[in-house]
Write an enzyme that holds these catalytic residues in place. Sequence first.
Site, short mmCIF file in Angstrom:
data_model
loop_
_atom_site.label_atom_id
_atom_site.label_comp_id
_atom_site.label_asym_id
_atom_site.label_seq_id
_atom_site.Cartn_x
_atom_site.Cartn_y
_atom_site.Cartn_z
N GLY A 128 -26.49 25.12 93.47
CA GLY A 128 -27.31 24.36 92.53
C GLY A 128 -26.74 23.01 92.19
O GLY A 128 -27.21 22.35 91.26
N ARG A 243 -16.25 8.89 102.69
CA ARG A 243 -17.47 8.18 103.10
C ARG A 243 -17.18 7.20 104.24
O ARG A 243 -17.97 7.07 105.17
CB ARG A 243 -18.08 7.47 101.90
CG ARG A 243 -18.72 8.45 100.93
CD ARG A 243 -19.01 7.90 99.56
NE ARG A 243 -19.61 8.96 98.75
CZ ARG A 243 -19.67 8.96 97.43
NH1 ARG A 243 -19.16 7.92 96.75
NH2 ARG A 243 -20.23 9.96 96.78
N GLU A 364 -21.28 13.84 102.21
CA GLU A 364 -20.39 12.90 101.50
C GLU A 364 -21.17 12.02 100.54
O GLU A 364 -20.82 10.86 100.29
CB GLU A 364 -19.58 12.04 102.48
CG GLU A 364 -18.79 12.81 103.52
CD GLU A 364 -17.62 13.58 102.94
OE1 GLU A 364 -17.68 13.98 101.77
OE2 GLU A 364 -16.64 13.80 103.67
#
Length: 388
Positions: A128, A243, A364
């Site tokens: 979630g 990233r 990411e």
Amino acid sequence: MDFNLSEDQLAFREAARAFADNEMAPHAAQWDDEHIFPVEVIRAAGEMGFCGIYTPEAQGGMGLSRLDTSVIVEELAAACPSTAAYITIHNMATWMVACFANGQVRDDFAPRMASGEWLGSYCLTEPGAGSDAGNLRTRAVRDGDHYVLNGSKVFISGAGGTQVLVVMARTGAPDSGTRGITAFVVPADSDGIHYGKNEEKMGWRSQPTRQITFEDVRVPAANRLGEEGEGFKIAMKGLDGGRLNIATCSLGGAQAALLRARNYLHERTQFGKPLAEFQALQFRLADMATNLVAARQMVRLGAFKLDQGDPEATLHCAMAKRFATDACFEVCNEALQLHGGYGYIREYPLERYVRDLRVHQILEGTNEIMRLIVARRLLEPGVAEAIQ
């Protein structure tokens, strides 16, 4: 301002290219087809230093810059984006342990991870809580000299095949947001840890992806990374580099696809002449190369800003990740199109590159979240001027 790679960076690139050509490229299609997690090859990469590229030398790593890292990772990803991507995730986990664990835990875990003896998984995403990572529910409750972990993580790369988990869990109140999250390093075989099935994925098939469930897992308090409540900050520091790593994996895949496309245009003849002589196809190849070079420069600029501790490094990393993963996916897709029907056949690697690079736009931090990070920062006074 010098855009040329240094002699050391050229040497790193050649070493990574040789390793990728000899140890990864010949097997990448089989790893993908048979869902093989090439642990021994990853450990061999560790012997080259590639499992602790930017981990400090004092903890067994190479201590290289993020720019150096990008040069190395691009070459690995040109052979197998999926395996290279796992190696970058392992590097992120290793760096976090090396930089934020206490002395004894750091000394026990970091050198083994940097060498590739122990492989790591990064455990942030939950069923979630994906983009909304600050809403994670996995709890860590203090019990004397231990914390007791309960909860679930999903989409965990390497899960079931790694020895170390870097886990983000809530130690604060349920409504404490990002301020209530703490990071832990957890042995992957601890009592109470359960692994789900290996997910059937579109790409990234050379690395397992599983759900992890924690049921009353006891973790020594000494295994905490940083202080209570610092976990989200630590996670975000890791993700700036993460990233860039994923963006770099896109560069490697796109570079390989571009070279395949160029060669194919010379080899394939239609209507009595090579495809390379058709101006429309020349233009498409030119656009592919232009976008790839632009993406590479953005990634390297982001890496430079991160190495320099620039106040806008997070912004640069987010922009680089968004642009590079989008642009490089399109390069691979165009390369497949230029191969016609052959590009769609698994005998050629183009369809694998397309499948592997597609997920880079999601993980990411999705590219929609990257846009949100960039936009929110740009709306602050003086930021648009600062990045000029």
